[in-house]
Structure formats: C-alpha cells, structure tokens
Design a protein around this motif. Structure first.
Motif: not given
Lengths: 288, 288, 288, 288
Positions: C121, C165, C168-169, C171-173, C175-177, C243-244, C246, C257, D186-187, D194, D210
């Motif tokens: 990140x 994992x 995983x975290x 792409x979550x971050x 995505x929010x960015x 992200x999408x 997954x 997203x 969504x995240x 996951x 973010x």
C-alpha cells in the motif's frame, strides 16, 4: 469416422444424440455418468476418463461449462490432448473467450493435433431439433472435412476465420442476448408500474422493430413466471463475463455489458443461478 | 376543423406538412420562424406566439423538445392553455415522462380543455412518409374524433389507455432503441478488436434473432461513419433520462438504462450532442 | 542473505534501492536494462535473465505489472522457479488477484520453494521514502524470517493470513482508492458546473469526513492539471479489473466497482492509459 | 424574533428542540401532529397548517423530505409563501437540488420574501447535539442576521454563495457519503468471500487513508447487523437521484453516481427503503 464426445449437459447430450441418430459411433464421457445412459443404451461406448475419450478417435467434441473446465480436461498429464492421435481433430463447442481458444489451438498444435472452436448459436430446443448454428474458427479445410458432422447437429456451420474467431462471434451474440432480455425486462417492469398491463407491454413492444425477435420465444417465460432452466442464468452471466474480460484484454470499453453482467450477477447471488436466464425479469420485479 | 401546430423541428415540420397536404388549414408557431417558411408558402397562417396558435382552433398539436419546453409554452399567463376554447383538444406529441402528461391533462381539464398525449414511434423518414405510429393516452372517444388527422401523418394510432399511457409506451420504446444500438455498438466494436471485420460482425449479428430489426436501418450509419442527425443523440439521451426519472418516481430499479444513459451522456459531453444518436458507436470506437 | 530482485519500474526500482542502501547485495533483472543502471553503479549485479536472477539467492522479490507478466517469468522451462534453490523464498509484491497468488504458492510448493504474496500500500513517494505498508499472505514464520528486509523498504509488514490474503487485502485497498478519486472527481466536476469554484469544492469536501484523507495528497494533481504518472491509470484500472474478476470467481456482486472500472477503461481508451490515475478527473471534465 | 418551523422528522425535531432550548419561541407544523408533542409541552405553539406556520414570523425554517414536499407546502394558494410577511426570511434546510433552490428563491422574491437554502451536513446525532454544519446559499447579510439561530443548532454555518449554492454543496457531500459506504461494503463483502474475516477487513481498511473517516461511525452498523434508521436508505437514494438529475440538467456525466443510485434503488425495491442507508451492505451480502 470415430468420434469422441465430452460434456453431456443440456446442450451436449442433445448434440451427441443427433450425431448418433445420424449413424455415427460415439465414445462418450461426462462427469456424471448417468447423463450418458440413453446414449449408451443406443450403442455409444463409455470412456472412463477424458483421456480415454480422446484416445483413438478421429474427431473429439467438447461441450463444457467454461474455459476452466475445458482446460482441466484437455491439458495436464491426464488430459485428452495427451491421448489423441497425431493429426486428429479437437472441436471445442463450449462458449469460451477467444484468447482461450487461441491458447488451446496453440497447445493442440504443439501436440500435432488440429483444433477448431465451434460454439453454437441456439439453446435447448434448437439443439434437440438439430437447428443449431455453428460459428467456426480454425482452418477452412478442417471445417470442410467435418461438415457432415455439423449437418447432423445443426442447420449451418459458418467459417468466421482463424482459431478463436468462432468464440469471438459467439460471445458477441450472447452479449446481445443478455442485453436484449434485460432491457426488455426493465421496460416491461417499468411499464407495469406506469399502469400498463404486462400483456399490452409485451404485445406492443414485440410489434416494434426495437425489440429483438428472439424475445418472441422467451416472452412466455415472463408471461407464466416459468423459469425452469433452458439456458441457466449463471451460464449467461458467464458469457457476459467472458465478453467484458475480452474487452479488458484488448483495451476496449464495455460499459453497458459490465452493467448487465452485474445485474445478472446480483440475480445469481440472490439464488437465481440455476433458473433460466430470463429470470432476470423476476429479479427486477420481485420485492424480496 | 381548425388546427394549430407548435414546434416545427425535424419531426414537427414533416408532420405539419402532411396535415397540410391532407387538406387541413394550419396556424403554426415555432421559436425560429424561418422553419415555418415552406408551410407558410403553402398556405399556413403564422401565429406570432404560442398563445395565438392556441386561439380559436379545434385541435392544437405540440411537438417540442422536452417537458420543460412544453410547460413553458402551455402554462403561465401567456401560455396557449389560456387561449384555447373550451372543449377544444390539445394533442401533445412531444416525448415526455408519463407523470408530466398526467399533470398536463389535469391542468388542461381545469381549463376545460381536452388533452391527449400522442407521442410517435418513428423518426425523420417515417415522419416525412406519413408512416408514424401514434401511441395515444387519453379518452378513446377523443382519439376517435381525430383519427382522420392521425391518418394523414401516420400508419396507425393505438389507444394505450388514460392520459399518460401514450408517453409511458413511448419511453419504453425509446429505451429499447437506445439500448439496442448501444449493445450492438459494444458488440461490433469488440468484434473488430477481436480481429473480425466490421462488415462480417454486422452481417452475422443482423442475421441472428438477438439483434433488433431496426438496426438494419441504422447500420449504414456505422458502415459509413455518417452521423448527420436524423434523431439527435441529445434527444435519445433525454428519453433515457425520462425513463430513469420515471423509474425513480415509481420506485422501480433501472440499472441497465441508467448505465446506457450515462454512456450517451459521456458522448454528449464529448461534443456529440447534435450528431445522430448512432454516434454512440463512434464514441466507443474513437481513441480521442 | 543473497537477494534477487525482478521488476524495476516506478515502484520496484525504489524498493530495490532501499534494500541496497540497507546494505544488502542484490542481483537484479528488468526487461529494459537501462532502468537498472543506478543500482548497478552502486554495486548490484546484473542477472541476464529471470532464470539467472532466481539462481542461488535466498530471497527473490518480484514487482511486476500484472499476473500475466509474473506467470511468464516464473513458470515455464526458463522461469525462475526452475532456477531457485530448494527452500529459498519467493516474495511477490506485484498486485495480482488472490487466486493467482494461491496458484503461484502451489506451483512454488511443488518446486519446494517457499512463497509469500506481499503487495504494498503506497505509491511512488512512499516507495522512495521506505514508507510502504506490506500486506503479507503466507506462513507467519516466513514473514518473521525476512522482517529485516521489509523494514528497509517500508514502515510495516502485516500478516493477513495464508497465501493470497495479502493480495486480497491489496485489491480491496486499491478498489477504494480508485472509487475515492472517481467519486471525488464527479463531485468536484458537478460542483464546478453548479457554479462553485474548483478550490472551494475541494476545500470544503476535504474538510468533511466523507472524503478519503488520501485525496489531500492528490488534490494538487487536479488543482494543477498535472497528470505526470505517479501511479499510471492503466495500473489502477488493472486493479479494479482484478477486483471484479475475483468477484466473478467467488460469485460476489461488485456493481459499483464494475462501473468504476469501465469509467477508467474509457479514459484509458481515450489515450490516458499512461497518465496518472487521477487523470480520471480530466476525462470527466474535458469536452473532447 | 418569532420563528416558524415546518417538518419535525428525525432531523427537524432535534433542530427545533435546540432552538427551543436556546430560548426561542417556536410556532411549529408537521403532517403528523404527534411528532410535535414534546415541543408543544415545552412551550411551542401549534400551527394548524403550513400557511399558519408562516404567518407573522420573522424566520421560517423548513426541513422536509424532498423538493416535492417543499413545493407543495410553499407554493399554491394555501402555501406559506402567501402567509409570510414582507421581508421575512424563509430558510430551507431540506436537501433539494440546486435548481430547485434557485426557483424557490425566485418565487420567494416575487413575494418580497427573503430566501436562504441551508441544508446540513450531519445526521441524527449531530442534530441532537447541535453539531450540524450548515451549508448556506443566499445573501451573506441574511446569513449574518441569523447566525445566532444557526449557533443554537450547529457548530458552523458556511456561506457558499448565492441561492442554490448551499444545496449544491450538500448534494456533493451526500454523493460522497453514499459512494463511500457502498464502495466500502463491496470491499468488505468481497474480502469476506476471499477468506478474510469481517473485523480484519474493516480494521485494516479503516487504518488506510483510502477510507473516508466517517465510516468509523458507521462500521458498528455492519459489525452488528443493526440497520435501525438513523439516515433512511430511501433518503440517501433520493440525494443520489438529485445529484444525477442535476448532472443531467447541466450536461455533466455522473456514471459512478448513477451506478450507486441504482444499487441503492435495488436495495430500496427489496424492502430496505426504511432501513438505515448502511443496509446497502446487507443488500450486497444477503443471499436472498
């Protein structure tokens, strides 16, 4: 001609049966063996594995659920590509993304096996009635060499270009199918809320040229709330996914198709994966 | 029968001309007077204002750009509703949202004026050739009393129900129109990127039942990169907006239509507002 | 400890440099050799191939553009997995989808190589200043064994769980960015159209808790129309795609997203792929 | 100073109470009278109608559900604009679209009444604790003349510009609020699929820049599946609708906001209209 056939779901079982009716001897394989019962009773041979299905056949058909399933059965040490004779022909009728077909073509070539992607336009009933349209990618001369087989299963087999081009055209058609039903569903659903009755909405829309003719076939689903699977919703959603994935690979925007994919995805998530894809109307309409 | 006609754009001018050819005497008004020249040369009378256009006519047609324009000319102290005779008939052929038509019906009624919403299916050419389809909301007997007028301008006038129901059906049709072209454009655009040629993509898709027949008319636009406005993109986007707005009013989700509206909205923002709506293909295809 | 490092782009070059500054001896590889110049001047060894980079090192880092690039360099007969010693450790800091990390973990295991996914990140500046946050998937004890390395490059390395994992975290971050900047851009863009000035819009929004704090860093981009790439738009779009994808794999809807991915995809298609991802504001704002 | 207050819902009742606590005498009106009970017990006067509430007051506050409700009570023969004294001040704190505020300002002016739009940032708790932020459009001197009132209800009242500019900023803030929660949902939802646990997902995301800080307040909703309405989902969806509608009016694309509006719209349609807006997590997560 010795023929192998892997994948006996809604589509594959009907296609195989038409080949059988046409006089061809089949060696068949399916994950769930019971789906092969009728074919076996009528003279087909059971192949205990994908490897076995590909052994000593001239042509091997595959009709599987998604690219992952095709890759699993084709490649790897126990895959049918290791079993097939040199110069034999693998015809993949599964709906997959074009880059996947291209990759399979290339792996087949390394094994000196010929490859064609030949996905179909048409679902359960056209499959049963040998009315499918095959969209073929690969060598023209390979297509010509098996026209007699396609003739037993469909009304035409059109050569679209090199390997992958059949899959390309297929995902284009299914994208339009998915969009048509969804756009129509939004329209009828809003029409009803605006005070028109369901039948009038559908009657009028189907008379105008803005509505895809295929909806004439599907309207009874919506009329009767009958979503017994003919073409399962999760499969249509997969095809929209393949379309958007290919868009990503090639740098082409697909904003409407992504939106459609997500609506079907929500319906899938809400327990409608195994209903007919026309259940997207029900998803929009239901209050819970 | 004395007839007023307000709004002489691409559609209105052709409709008015067909009424004139059919032997009717018209009193016409348009913001830009020059657009009335031909009608005036052929015997129409110029109404200096909307108020004047509504005065002493039996039937007043309006064919305007959006609900805002209709409201502006109809209501208020100088609006034509204050000019029209008791029991005369206002026919609004503009594409508007159904709740707007209902509100106009109610305001008309307060003024003892009859009202019908009668938007049309069909664009420039059907308007010129009197091949429009009128979708009519209002009293059935009112529709019957003016069938002779609709006959001059179109091939049919279908009674959809009470006031607002014509507008309801109209936005349903235009939603499907907008979606059809956009979905087709995404498909052809990706097809080309996948290595198929543009002509093959369109030929094959138009032979399958998943494609709306109206695209046969529009494909030449895409073939020839000819986006001279027949039905301007900003108007189609407006209709998608009316559809989603009505969805909001009635609590009905319209996820696909909202997505389509935004794609046309982006095209509109990128200087394509006044091109033909089929330019959405160009928007997706252009790299700049 | 002997360390290999593959991938010397905006991020990788800075990370490698911090390892070097921390006293570690590096063997480096990059497709374009010139990007390694500074590291080589300061004592790093050039590995002529990915295979060479993986040979005889205790730890191999990869920081590559996408899963495809990782797979190409890792697997196959000339891939680094065939070169690495038994029990050595491969740390992939590329942003990839979790199922890809899991697959790599499993292939590494077959080769008796340990694997960790450790995406970061933070972008260009935190990479330069050793302020990255590592999100780690894999064995806890493996992470503990290389904490000294992470300490040179970042402020922390958090163990998220088993292999995959960390990805995983990540792409979550991201995505929010991506969503944060896009939502903020839509807001400011509309604000300006509503008659507020750009600076006021940003000042007020950044004072409210609905705005992600990271936008304080990026607002100067929008203020100054400066989109020189720090984090290229095409990479952010790739992350939204992961992200999408997954979401699709796991049957989880990701409607927002997907919409964001398509907006960035349109911007990418309109020649903004290599601008900074904040150029999505420019995409929305430009009239052409 | 005599004060009228119309609209005693979750927000209005708390705001009015703070004015009352601050020593102001109120004349109040609400559709459902019972909601005024506490205020009346503490000395407020009941106005039997909106007209009555506007009569002989120096300042009239309105805090209503949507533009339609405001227009209904303000305009028309029995509306409060016909009751208010010349030069008195109407302050509309409802969340409405800026063009609506501008129209109300203009109608008020025709009646020689001063107007300010003063929507608030903050929901139930900040309303109760007099911690609201007022975003004010209108004349600066009018704002200065009533700062003492805003001080009783909030922590600040910021002048954004002419009439409508308060509403403009408000819909920008609520658009970001709606997007933040949805993107976060969504995240977290994908994170759980996951294999990460819900708490870890939220803990880590909330530590990164973010994520909008306001989510710290809302995360307990998702933690505890507690969706008792604080800010009802249907109201947040209305605000997103106002945002996209304004985008349409001004020709500004709002693709992400439209997508978000539709997701909340689907949740609303599935019986979640009256839950807290954070229930959009539940909508995405529930399998039925």
């Amino acid at each position: 001609m010795k023929i192998g056939f892997i994948g006996l779901g809604i589509m594959g079982s009907r296609m195989a049966e038409n080949l059988q009716k046409g006089g061809y001897q089949l060696k068949v394989y399916n994950r769930t063996k019971s789906k092969a019962d009728r074919l076996l009773e009528n003279g087909a041979t059971w192949a205990g594995s994908p490897f076995e299905a590909g052994k000593n056949v001239d042509v091997l058909f595959t009709m599987l659920e998604n690219p992952g399933a095709v890759e699993e059965l084709a490649c790897g040490p126990k895959g049918f590509l290791n079993a097939m004779n040199e110069n034999s022909l693998w015809i993949d009728s599964s709906t997959v993304n074009p880059s996947f077909s291209e990759r399979m073509a290339s792996i087949a070539k390394e094994n000196n096996i010929r490859f064609m992607d030949a996905p179909v336009s048409g679902s359960k009933q056209p499959a049963a009635e040998a009315e499918l349209l095959f969209l073929v990618g690969g060598e023209k001369k390979d297509l010509d060499s098996v026209r007699s087989l396609f003739d037993k299963m469909g009304k035409d087999a059109v050569h679209m270009g090199a390997a992958g081009k059949g899959s390309a055209m297929k995902i284009m058609i299914n994208q339009l199918l998915g969009q048509s039903i969804l756009a129509f569903s939004e329209s009828v659903n809003l029409g009803m809320a605006m005070g028109l009755d369901k039948k009038t909405c559908m009657d009028v829309l189907l008379k105008t040229p803005v509505t895809a003719p295929i909806i004439n076939i599907y309207r009874s689903r919506i009329d009767n709330n009958d979503y017994e699977p003919n073409f399962p919703l999760k499969h249509l959603q997969k095809d929209l996914h393949l379309f958007t994935e290919t868009g990503y690979e090639l740098g082409i925007p697909t904003p409407l198709t992504s939106a459609a994919k997500e609506v079907y995805g929500l319906a899938k998530h809400k327990n409608m994966a195994d209903l007919d894809f026309t259940a997207v109307f029900k998803f929009l309409n239901d209050k819970n």
